[in-house]
Design an enzyme around this catalytic site. Structure first.
Site, PDB file in Angstrom:
ATOM      1  N   TYR A 206     -17.088  -6.933 -12.321  1.00  0.00           N
ATOM      2  CA  TYR A 206     -15.731  -7.389 -11.973  1.00  0.00           C
ATOM      3  C   TYR A 206     -15.739  -8.889 -11.680  1.00  0.00           C
ATOM      4  O   TYR A 206     -15.716  -9.302 -10.521  1.00  0.00           O
ATOM      5  CB  TYR A 206     -15.268  -6.576 -10.745  1.00  0.00           C
ATOM      6  CG  TYR A 206     -13.814  -6.724 -10.341  1.00  0.00           C
ATOM      7  CD1 TYR A 206     -12.791  -6.613 -11.263  1.00  0.00           C
ATOM      8  CD2 TYR A 206     -13.474  -6.951  -9.002  1.00  0.00           C
ATOM      9  CE1 TYR A 206     -11.457  -6.726 -10.874  1.00  0.00           C
ATOM     10  CE2 TYR A 206     -12.134  -7.058  -8.608  1.00  0.00           C
ATOM     11  CZ  TYR A 206     -11.147  -6.944  -9.551  1.00  0.00           C
ATOM     12  OH  TYR A 206      -9.826  -7.048  -9.159  1.00  0.00           O
ATOM     13  N   ARG A 211      -9.674 -13.550 -13.674  1.00  0.00           N
ATOM     14  CA  ARG A 211      -9.573 -12.150 -13.273  1.00  0.00           C
ATOM     15  C   ARG A 211      -8.250 -11.836 -12.587  1.00  0.00           C
ATOM     16  O   ARG A 211      -7.713 -12.636 -11.864  1.00  0.00           O
ATOM     17  CB  ARG A 211     -10.722 -11.819 -12.308  1.00  0.00           C
ATOM     18  CG  ARG A 211     -10.852 -10.345 -12.022  1.00  0.00           C
ATOM     19  CD  ARG A 211     -11.988 -10.087 -11.065  1.00  0.00           C
ATOM     20  NE  ARG A 211     -11.618 -10.384  -9.695  1.00  0.00           N
ATOM     21  CZ  ARG A 211     -12.485 -10.508  -8.707  1.00  0.00           C
ATOM     22  NH1 ARG A 211     -13.773 -10.377  -8.920  1.00  0.00           N
ATOM     23  NH2 ARG A 211     -12.060 -10.774  -7.488  1.00  0.00           N
ATOM     24  N   ASP A 212      -7.773 -10.608 -12.831  1.00  0.00           N
ATOM     25  CA  ASP A 212      -6.573 -10.080 -12.199  1.00  0.00           C
ATOM     26  C   ASP A 212      -5.384 -11.020 -12.440  1.00  0.00           C
ATOM     27  O   ASP A 212      -4.731 -11.492 -11.516  1.00  0.00           O
ATOM     28  CB  ASP A 212      -6.809  -9.879 -10.695  1.00  0.00           C
ATOM     29  CG  ASP A 212      -6.004  -8.692 -10.180  1.00  0.00           C
ATOM     30  OD1 ASP A 212      -5.351  -8.012 -11.000  1.00  0.00           O
ATOM     31  OD2 ASP A 212      -6.002  -8.451  -8.965  1.00  0.00           O
ATOM     32  N   SER A 218      -6.591 -10.098  -5.751  1.00  0.00           N
ATOM     33  CA  SER A 218      -7.983  -9.955  -6.160  1.00  0.00           C
ATOM     34  C   SER A 218      -8.400 -10.952  -7.223  1.00  0.00           C
ATOM     35  O   SER A 218      -9.259 -10.681  -8.051  1.00  0.00           O
ATOM     36  CB  SER A 218      -8.247  -8.518  -6.617  1.00  0.00           C
ATOM     37  OG  SER A 218      -7.116  -7.973  -7.251  1.00  0.00           O
ATOM     38  N   ASP A 259      -8.581  -3.280 -14.239  1.00  0.00           N
ATOM     39  CA  ASP A 259      -7.278  -3.919 -14.488  1.00  0.00           C
ATOM     40  C   ASP A 259      -7.201  -4.844 -15.702  1.00  0.00           C
ATOM     41  O   ASP A 259      -6.108  -5.160 -16.164  1.00  0.00           O
ATOM     42  CB  ASP A 259      -6.776  -4.728 -13.267  1.00  0.00           C
ATOM     43  CG  ASP A 259      -6.425  -3.821 -12.094  1.00  0.00           C
ATOM     44  OD1 ASP A 259      -6.470  -2.577 -12.259  1.00  0.00           O
ATOM     45  OD2 ASP A 259      -6.110  -4.357 -11.015  1.00  0.00           O
ATOM     46  N   TRP A 309       0.901   3.055 -14.773  1.00  0.00           N
ATOM     47  CA  TRP A 309       0.775   1.757 -15.427  1.00  0.00           C
ATOM     48  C   TRP A 309       0.857   1.977 -16.944  1.00  0.00           C
ATOM     49  O   TRP A 309       1.785   1.490 -17.613  1.00  0.00           O
ATOM     50  CB  TRP A 309      -0.536   1.093 -15.000  1.00  0.00           C
ATOM     51  CG  TRP A 309      -0.698  -0.332 -15.454  1.00  0.00           C
ATOM     52  CD1 TRP A 309       0.032  -0.988 -16.407  1.00  0.00           C
ATOM     53  CD2 TRP A 309      -1.642  -1.273 -14.949  1.00  0.00           C
ATOM     54  NE1 TRP A 309      -0.416  -2.280 -16.530  1.00  0.00           N
ATOM     55  CE2 TRP A 309      -1.439  -2.482 -15.644  1.00  0.00           C
ATOM     56  CE3 TRP A 309      -2.650  -1.227 -13.991  1.00  0.00           C
ATOM     57  CZ2 TRP A 309      -2.213  -3.624 -15.404  1.00  0.00           C
ATOM     58  CZ3 TRP A 309      -3.424  -2.363 -13.749  1.00  0.00           C
ATOM     59  CH2 TRP A 309      -3.203  -3.552 -14.450  1.00  0.00           C
ATOM     60  N   ASP A 443      -7.287  -3.667   0.238  1.00  0.00           N
ATOM     61  CA  ASP A 443      -6.804  -4.075  -1.096  1.00  0.00           C
ATOM     62  C   ASP A 443      -6.332  -5.519  -1.120  1.00  0.00           C
ATOM     63  O   ASP A 443      -6.252  -6.145  -2.171  1.00  0.00           O
ATOM     64  CB  ASP A 443      -5.600  -3.233  -1.512  1.00  0.00           C
ATOM     65  CG  ASP A 443      -5.953  -1.773  -1.620  1.00  0.00           C
ATOM     66  OD1 ASP A 443      -7.099  -1.459  -1.957  1.00  0.00           O
ATOM     67  OD2 ASP A 443      -5.073  -0.943  -1.362  1.00  0.00           O
TER      68      ASP A 443
END
Ligand SMILES: *[C@@H]1O[C@H](CO)[C@@H](O)[C@H](O)[C@H]1NC(C)=O
Ligand SMILES: *[C@@H]1O[C@H](CO)[C@@H](O)[C@H](O)[C@H]1NC(C)=O
Ligand SMILES: CC(=O)N[C@H]1CO[C@H](CO)[C@@H](O)[C@@H]1O
Length: 488
Positions: A206, A211-212, A218, A259, A309, A443
């Site tokens: 990850y 990212r994200d 995140s 994700d 999603w 989170d």
């Protein structure tokens, strides 16, 4: 002391001697020592040695059974204890000299039983979660012990104690954490093996550049630019590969980049950051699939978000195309399947919901129906290996969220099904329920002034105050224990 120094000097010499060059070097691969062709593309002929791609130099007739001889070292005769590993292979020491350990050699030793020396190559066949023991992460046990120290209620404490017997995935969420968590846990997993059952470790890869791209809580350390994309490859993926190859005698599951590909399905047109990241996401996947997908003791699952999603018909249809393309781009690296509901709260089964206004016409309003639909769509899109792992760490109880897309620190959380292989009879393509997101780790922060604050973490049904993503969140943990389903 003297011996150690002498060995280090020989190792340095060995790496010099082995720096033979060929066309594959410019692509980031070694030259093959043998000449068995596994795959041919416009670059040339490729072989696989020590679980890694290598370029075949036409006309070579080298001794493939003993790879270290051309480098000036004998093959090990009686040892398979790996002292040192480099791009040539595993090195042992005999009579005070380096020797090359022959892959799949018949000499025993180092196959678990509390040993910390990797043994012979392990090959996963079929479901990697089946027939193994799960690795218990000592760091999580420590977090739970700290949480117990803050509790007064004895029945709650007893529930928390049970949490120490279940496994969690280990998140390699930046370069530094990867360096701290990967090798030590692989070594401890090896030592955890007491009987004949291998110990399975699950890691989350990850750290993609950018990212994200659709959320704030995140975001990663690497930006969507060329130099950070290069760092992802050389400082992150390559280093993971090196350790995986070293710990070749144990099964390892990799959960790939939560994700990221789901964002590629739904958010490229709507979110500029996702459009900017797309080349890096696709290229990063192709790179890691080629590297990890040829390791026989490693199985990979690509993240597919969750029911609320990609569950809608048009999203699933687009998803099948995107995932097919990504898997093909990593060929002939193999993917075992897909992982859903990572760090999310969608229940496994929710008979109260069906397609209609309440679900915004989503025909897959729980994870079970989502996987049933994805299984059909992915197989008919021509994806060859379609198996699933479902994250059940927090979906045992329907949370208080008003909208199923809410994801941050939901109140009413409960632990879901315990980690288990082949949990549903008649659903052979579900490899396992597993806890990917460790319950208790936040989170995202509810502090509106924080740099990584995301609006979702301030919503009515998000628990507050919440610490930064990944930090311990005691209230969330306690609620998860109380609401566990089945109960702890
Ligand atoms: C290949 O390696 C083996 C094992 O060390 C050795 O006995 C043999 O002589 C080698 N053959 C060649 C052609 O170099
Ligand atoms: C890419 O982003 C990093 C920050 O993570 C920055 O240090 C670097 O200069 C950037 N490189 C380019 C080429 O923009
Ligand atoms: C356990 C906890 O902190 N719950 C809080 C979650 O957030 C709501 C409001 O957003 C509060 O009412 C709860 O007390």
């Amino acid at each position: 002391m003297k011996t150690v120094f002498a060995l280090a000097a020989i190792a340095a010499l060995a790496s010099k001697v082995s720096a033979a060059s060929c066309w594959a070097n410019r692509l980031g691969y070694q030259c093959c020592k043998g000449n068995t062709v596994v795959y041919t593309d416009s670059d040339g002929k490729w072989g696989v040695e020590n679980g890694n791609w290598c370029g075949i130099v036409d006309g070579t007739q080298q001794n493939a059974t003993c790879w270290s001889q051309p480098l000036g070292y004998p093959c090990c005769q009686s040892t398979s204890d790996v002292i040192y590993t480099d791009s040539d292979g595993d090195w042992g020491v005999e009579n005070g000299n380096w020797c090359g350990i022959i892959k799949g050699g018949s000499t025993g030793g180092g196959t678990g039983g509390g040993s910390t020396t990797p043994g012979e190559q392990y090959t996963i066949s079929g479901n990697p979660f089946s027939g193994v023991e799960f690795y218990i992460n000592p760091y999580y046990v420590e977090e739970v012990d700290n949480a117990i120290a803050q509790m007064t209620d004895s029945s709650l404490k007893a529930k928390a104690e049970k949490m120490k017997t279940y496994p969690n995935a280990i998140w390699l969420d930046n370069i530094k954490n990867m360096q701290s968590w990967l090798q030590p846990n692989l070594e401890k997993a090896l030592a955890q093996q007491s009987g004949s059952k291998k110990v399975l470790t699950v890691f989350v890869v990850y750290d993609l550049p950018g990212r994200d791209c659709h959320a704030m809580a995140s975001n990663g350390e690497l930006l969507a630019n060329d130099s950070d994309a290069q760092r992802y490859k050389t400082e992150y993926i390559d280093v993971i590969e090196e350790q995986l190859k070293k710990y070749k005698s144990q099964p390892i599951v990799l959960i790939i980049e939560p994700d990221s590909l789901a964002n590629m399905v739904t958010n490229i047109e709507t979110t500029p950051a996702c459009a900017e990241s797309q080349d890096y996401y696709f290229d990063g996947h192709a790179y890691l699939l080629k590297k990890f997908g040829v390791l026989q003791h490693v199985a990979m699952y690509l993240d597919i978000g969750h029911a609320f999603w990609l569950g809608w018909d048009d999203n699933r249809e687009k998803a099948a195309k995107v995932y097919k393309k990504v898997i093909d781009s990593g060929s002939p690296g193999k993917v075992r399947g897909f992982v859903d509901n990572v760090a999310n709260y969608t229940p496994w089964e929710d008979p109260t919901l069906s397609r209609g206004p309440d679900t915004e016409w989503n025909p897959c309003p729980d994870e079970k129906r989502y996987l049933e639909a994805m299984y059909k769509d992915f197989t008919s899109a021509g994806i060859k290996s379609v198996y699933f792992v479902s994250d059940s760490s927090r979906n045992g109880h329907k949370t208080d969220r008003k909208h199923p897309g809410e994801w941050c620190n939901q109140t009413g959380v409960g632990i879901g099904a315990r980690p288990q292989a082949n949990p549903i009879s008649g659903m052979d393509y579900l490899d396992a329920f597993y806890w990917i997101k460790p319950l208790g780790e936040s989170d995202g922060t509810s502090d509106e002034s924080a740099e990584r604050y995301d609006g979702y973490c301030g919503h009515d049904t998000a628990m507050k105050p919440a610490p930064e993503a990944g930090q311990w969140f005691q209230a969330h943990f306690e609620q998860g224990l109380e609401n566990a389903n089945p109960p702890l």
